[in-house]
Design a protein around this motif. Structure first.
Motif, PDB file in Angstrom:
ATOM      1  N   HIS B 149      23.001  53.597  81.009  1.00 44.98           N
ATOM      2  CA  HIS B 149      23.713  53.755  79.751  1.00 44.98           C
ATOM      3  C   HIS B 149      22.962  53.681  78.618  1.00 44.98           C
ATOM      4  O   HIS B 149      21.981  53.230  78.592  1.00 44.98           O
ATOM      5  N   GLN B 150      23.523  54.457  77.425  1.00 44.57           N
ATOM      6  CA  GLN B 150      22.759  54.439  76.426  1.00 44.57           C
ATOM      7  C   GLN B 150      22.668  53.067  75.584  1.00 44.57           C
ATOM      8  O   GLN B 150      23.703  52.331  75.778  1.00 44.57           O
ATOM      9  N   THR B 151      21.460  52.829  74.895  1.00 47.40           N
ATOM     10  CA  THR B 151      21.390  51.538  74.405  1.00 47.40           C
ATOM     11  C   THR B 151      20.718  51.463  73.164  1.00 47.40           C
ATOM     12  O   THR B 151      19.585  52.070  72.819  1.00 47.40           O
ATOM     13  N   PRO B 152      21.527  50.971  71.972  1.00 46.66           N
ATOM     14  CA  PRO B 152      22.685  50.216  71.989  1.00 46.66           C
ATOM     15  C   PRO B 152      23.664  51.307  72.038  1.00 46.66           C
ATOM     16  O   PRO B 152      23.759  51.712  70.662  1.00 46.66           O
ATOM     17  N   GLY B 153      24.470  51.601  73.015  1.00 45.88           N
ATOM     18  CA  GLY B 153      25.706  52.617  72.664  1.00 45.88           C
ATOM     19  C   GLY B 153      26.857  51.656  72.268  1.00 45.88           C
ATOM     20  O   GLY B 153      26.449  50.242  71.782  1.00 45.88           O
TER      21      GLY B 153
END
Lengths: 121, 595
Positions: B149-153
Motif C-alpha cells: 500500500h502507498q506510504t504514507p497513504g
C-alpha cells in the motif's frame, strides 16, 4: 475464489429479520441466540479481529473476556460505544496503542460483534 | 504501512458545473485553463468524472497544450441531470473557479487555478516520504510497507495522527509501541493474504516474500519518521519535465467490486483491456470504446488467483498465477482456455510469478518450445512444456553475505537469442543469469543496498537489461552482452517505489510505473533522462505497463492489494499523445523464428 481471500459479507440484514421473527417463540429465541453466537464468532474471524484480540489473552489489544468483564454490567450502553469503536478505532481505554479503524465493517456487523464480545465473560 | 482506518480524502475539489442541457446528454467538452492573471497554464490535468461508476469508463483525463487549451475526445456520454463534474489540477495550484459557455454541441469551459503552496491532495504519498533524509530509511519503509500500500497513504496518515493524539508525557514511547503493534498487525494480515495460495499443500512462508522480517528495525524507522499531523505537504515537484501534451488522453475503467485487479493489458479486435482479478479466477475483458465488460473465468481444478498477464504473439492471453503453479492460456477469439496445473517431477509445488517474454513483452519460448518462469516460492527459475505439461525448476545457489531466507526469485527477462534468462531477487538486492542450454547459473550481481529492491525487469532490443529498484528509487541499466552495468539512475522521486520497467520497442524508451507516486516515468536511453506521466488518481498504485503495438497506447492498472486497503482498483488506458504506433496489429506481425 481463493480460500480466505475475499472478506465475505454475511447476510446480516436477513439474519436480523430472521431473529426478530423467531423471537415470538421462546424455543426459537434459544435458536436465535445460538445463531447470534455463531454469527458473532464468525464475524470476528471474517473481519480479522483475531489479528489483535484473543478470547482470554492480551495480544496487541485486550482479550474479549477482559472487555466483557469491564463493561458487562453496562451492556446496553457499551454495545453502542464498542460498535462505534470497532469502526473508528482509537486509543485511551486499554493503553496507548490506538486501535486501527475498521471502516470495512458495517454498522450492523459492528453491533453484532460488540454484542458477542460483551457475552464473552 | 497500511491501516484500515477512516481517512479523509483531500482530493482536488470537484466542481459540479451546471451546463446548458438540463437532461442527460452527450456533451462535447473543451476549454482553457488559466491562472488568475489570465495567463494560460500548459500541461494542466483536466478530468471529467461523471460519477462513482461501478463498471465502465469511470473518468477521462486530458491535458492542456501550450496555449492552455484542452479538448476531450468525442463527447462525454450521458452527463446526468445537466451536471458536468470536472476538475483541473496542476502542482503548485488550486482550482479556483469554473466558468462555462454553451457551444453548438456542448460546453466550453474556462477553469481558473490559483497559486497555492499547499499540495495535500495533489502531491502523491511519496511527497511525504521523500522528506526523509536517509535513503536507507526510505528504502526500508518502501520495501516493508509500500509493497502492499502507498506510504504514507491516507490510512497511514490517519493512523499517524491517531498516534500523535494519544495523551502521553512520552510521545516517542507511544510511537514506538504503536508502530510496533502496527507492524505485527500488518504481518498478520500479510500472512493471511499471502499464505493462502496453495490448496492442499504445505503453505508457503509469507515472511519470505512480503512479511516484515526485521520488526524492530522497521518499527524504529516508522516511529522516527512518521511524526506530525500529515495534514499538509509543500514543496513537492515532479522532478523532471512532464511527458504530456494536448493530445494525451487517460481513460480509467472501473471494475465491479469486490475485485482485486492486478495487471492489465490491451488485446483484441474490438480492442479490450484484459484485467486480472487476483482475488478470484476471473479475467475481466473491458471494451475500450464502451466500457462494457465480460468476465472470463479460468476453468482450473484449483484456485489460480490470476496475477501476471502476458500477450501471446498470436494475440492470445497467457495468465500466470499467484503463488501456485497454474498457468492458463485464453484464445480470446474462440473464448477457449487451456490450463496447466504444474508440479515438479518430484511432486513439489511451484510458485510462478513471471513468464518468459520478448522485447515486445509477448510470450516467448526457448528454442525447444518450453515456456520459462520465475518461481518465487522456491527461489528458482523453471520451465514447462506446453505440449506435455512437464515442468522442472532450478534453484539459485545461496549467495554468501545475503540472507538466504529473503531470497525470493522475482522478475524475469529473456535474452534476444533466447539462450539466457535474467532474474532478479527482490529481497536480497541481487540479479543474475541462467544459461538455458547448459542449465547452469552464470552471472551473479549484487547491489550494495540490501533494500535496493530489484523487481520486474525488461530487455531491450539491444539486450540491455532494465531493472526497477523499488527501495532505492532508481533504474538500473545493464549490458547483458558485455556483462556490465551501464548506469544506475536516480528517479525524479526516489520515494516513488518503481514496481517494474517495460521496454517500449516502438518508442525505444523504458516506462517505469510507480507504486507510491501516481506517475509513470519515461526513460530515454539516448539522453539518459526521465520525463513524467502523471496519473489522475490518488492512491494510483501502479504495477505493470503494457504497450499496445498497434495503437502505441499504454495499459496499466491501479492495483491496491486486498480488500481492507482503500484506493482504486481499476484498469487504465493511456494515449501518450505522441502519435507513435505501428501499422501492424498484434498477432499479425511476423517474428521469424521466435516461436
Amino acid at each position: 475464489m481463493i480460500r480466505g481471500f475475499r472478506l465475505q459479507t454475511p447476510g446480516v440484514r436477513r439474519l436480523a429479520g430472521y431473529r426478530v421473527a423467531m423471537a415470538l417463540s421462546a424455543m426459537v429465541v434459544a435458536t436465535a441466540t445460538v445463531a447470534a453466537e455463531t454469527e458473532g464468532a464468525a464475524l470476528v474471524q471474517q473481519r480479522r479481529c483475531h489479528g489483535c484480540h484473543h478470547a482470554t489473552q492480551t495480544l496487541l489489544g485486550p482479550s474479549y473476556a477482559a472487555i466483557a468483564a469491564r463493561h458487562g454490567a453496562n451492556r446496553a450502553t457499551m454495545e453502542q460505544i464498542l460498535a462505534r469503536k470497532i469502526i473508528v478505532g482509537g486509543a485511551g481505554n486499554w493503553g496507548v496503542v490506538p486501535m486501527v479503524p475498521n471502516e470495512q465493517v458495517s454498522d450492523d456487523e459492528a453491533r453484532i460483534i460488540a454484542k458477542w464480545i460483551l457475552r464473552q465473560q | 504501512m497500511r491501516s484500515v482506518g477512516s481517512w479523509r480524502r483531500l482530493a482536488v475539489a470537484v466542481f459540479t458545473l451546471a451546463v446548458t442541457t438540463s437532461s442527460p446528454a452527450d456533451v462535447a467538452v473543451s476549454g482553457r485553463v488559466l491562472d488568475l492573471n489570465g495567463e494560460p497554464l500548459k500541461q494542466a490535468m483536466v478530468t471529467v468524472e461523471p460519477g462513482p461508476a461501478k463498471v465502465g469508463i469511470a473518468a477521462v483525463t486530458v491535458f492542456t497544450d501550450d496555449t492552455g487549451a484542452f479538448r476531450f475526445p468525442g463527447t462525454i456520454a450521458n452527463v446526468s441531470a445537466g451536471k458536468l463534474p470536472v476538475r483541473a489540477s496542476k502542482l503548485g495550484y488550486r482550482q479556483s473557479d469554473v466558468l462555462s459557455e454553451a457551444t453548438g454541441d456542448g460546453v466550453a469551459l474556462t477553469i481558473l487555478l490559483a497559486p497555492s503552496a499547499e499540495q495535500a491532495g495533489i502531491a502523491p504519498a511519496s511527497a511525504w516520504l521523500r522528506q526523509i533524509p536517509s535513503q536507507e530509511d526510505t528504502a526500508k519503509i518502501i520495501m516493508n510497507c509500500v509493497g502492499c500500500h502507498q506510504t504514507p497513504g491516507p490510512e497511514v496518515r490517519h493512523y499517524a495522527r491517531m498516534v500523535r493524539d494519544v495523551p502521553s508525557a512520552d510521545p516517542a514511547a507511544v510511537r514506538q509501541q504503536s508502530w510496533s503493534a502496527m507492524v505485527k498487525y500488518m504481518n498478520f494480515l500479510s500472512a493471511e493474504e499471502f499464505g493462502r495460495g496453495l490448496v492442499g499443500a504445505a503453505p508457503i512462508q509469507p515472511d519470505r516474500v512480503y512479511g516484515v522480517t526485521d520488526e524492530d528495525a522497521v518499527t524504529k524507522v516508522l516511529a522516527k519518521h512518521l511524526v506530525g499531523d500529515f495534514q499538509s505537504v509543500q514543496g513537492y515537484a515532479w522532478g523532471a519535465p512532464l511527458a504530456v501534451n494536448g493530445q494525451t488522453v487517460i481513460r480509467e475503467y472501473a471494475v465491479d467490486l469486490p475485485n482485486n485487479v492486478r495487471e492489465a493489458l490491451q488485446l483484441g479486435d474490438p480492442p479490450r483491456l484484459w484485467a486480472a482479478d487476483v482475488g478470484s479466477d476471473n479475467i475481466v475483458a473491458i471494451d475500450i470504446a464502451t466500457g462494457r465488460q465480460k468476465i472470463h473465468t479460468i476453468p482450473s481444478p484449483i484456485p489460480v488467483g490470476p496475477h501476471t498477464l502476458v500477450a501471446g504473439q498470436d494475440g492470445s492471453l497467457w495468465v500466470a498465477p499467484f503463488f501456485n503453479g497454474v498457468v492458463a492460456h485464453l484464445d480470446i477469439a474462440k473464448d477457449t482456455w487451456q490450463v496447466w496445473p504444474l508440479k515438479t517431477p518430484d511432486g513439489k509445488d511451484i510458485g510462478i510469478h513471471d513468464l518468459s517474454f520478448d522485447v515486445d513483452h509477448e510470450l516467448v519460448t526457448d528454442r525447444k518450445g518450453r515456456i520459462w518462469y520465475s518461481d518465487i516460492t522456491n527461489n528458482a527459475v523453471g520451465y514447462f512444456d506446453p505440449g506435455t505439461g512437464k515442468a522442472e525448476i532450478f534453484r539459485v545457489p545461496e549467495h554468501p553475505g545475503r540472507p538466504a531466507q529473503s531470497a525470493a526469485l522475482y522478475g524475469l527477462a529473456v535474452s534476444g537469442d533466447r539462450s539466457r534468462l535474467w532474474f532478479s531477487q527482490l529481497g536480497i538486492a541481487a540479479f543474475g543469469s541462467f544459461n538455458i542450454d547448459t542449465l547452469q547459473f552464470e552471472t551473479y550481481e549484487t547491489l550494495p543496498m540490501l533494500d535496493a529492491g530489484p523487481r520486474r525487469m525488461a530487455m531491450s532490443d539491444n539486450d540491455i537489461l532494465y531493472i526497477a529498484l523499488y527501495g532505492a528509487g532508481q533504474l538500473l541499466e545493464y549490458d547483458t552482452r558485455a556483462r556490465k552495468t551501464l548506469g544506475i539512475y536516480d528517479l525524479p522521486d526516489r520515494a516513488s517505489a518503481p514496481y517494474s520497467v517495460t521496454w517500449d520497442n516502438l518508442r525505444k524508451v523504458a516506462w517505469v510505473p510507480t507504486s507510491n507516486a501516481n506517475v509513470i516515468y519515461r526513460f530515454d536511453p539516448q539522453s539518459k533522462s526521465f520525463t513524467v506521466l502523471p496519473l489522475p488518481r490518488e492512491q494510483g498504485f501502479l504495477r505493470m505497463v503494457g504497450v499496445d503495438p498497434a495503437t502505441g497506447f499504454l495499459a496499466t492498472s491501479y492495483a491496491n492489494i486486498s480488500i481492507p486497503v482503500h484506493g482504486p482498483r481499476m484498469a487504465v488506458l493511456i494515449d501518450p499523445g505522441d502519435g507513435v504506433r505501428q501499422a501492424t496489429p498484434r498477432g499479425t506481425e511476423r517474428k521469424g523464428e521466435q516461436r
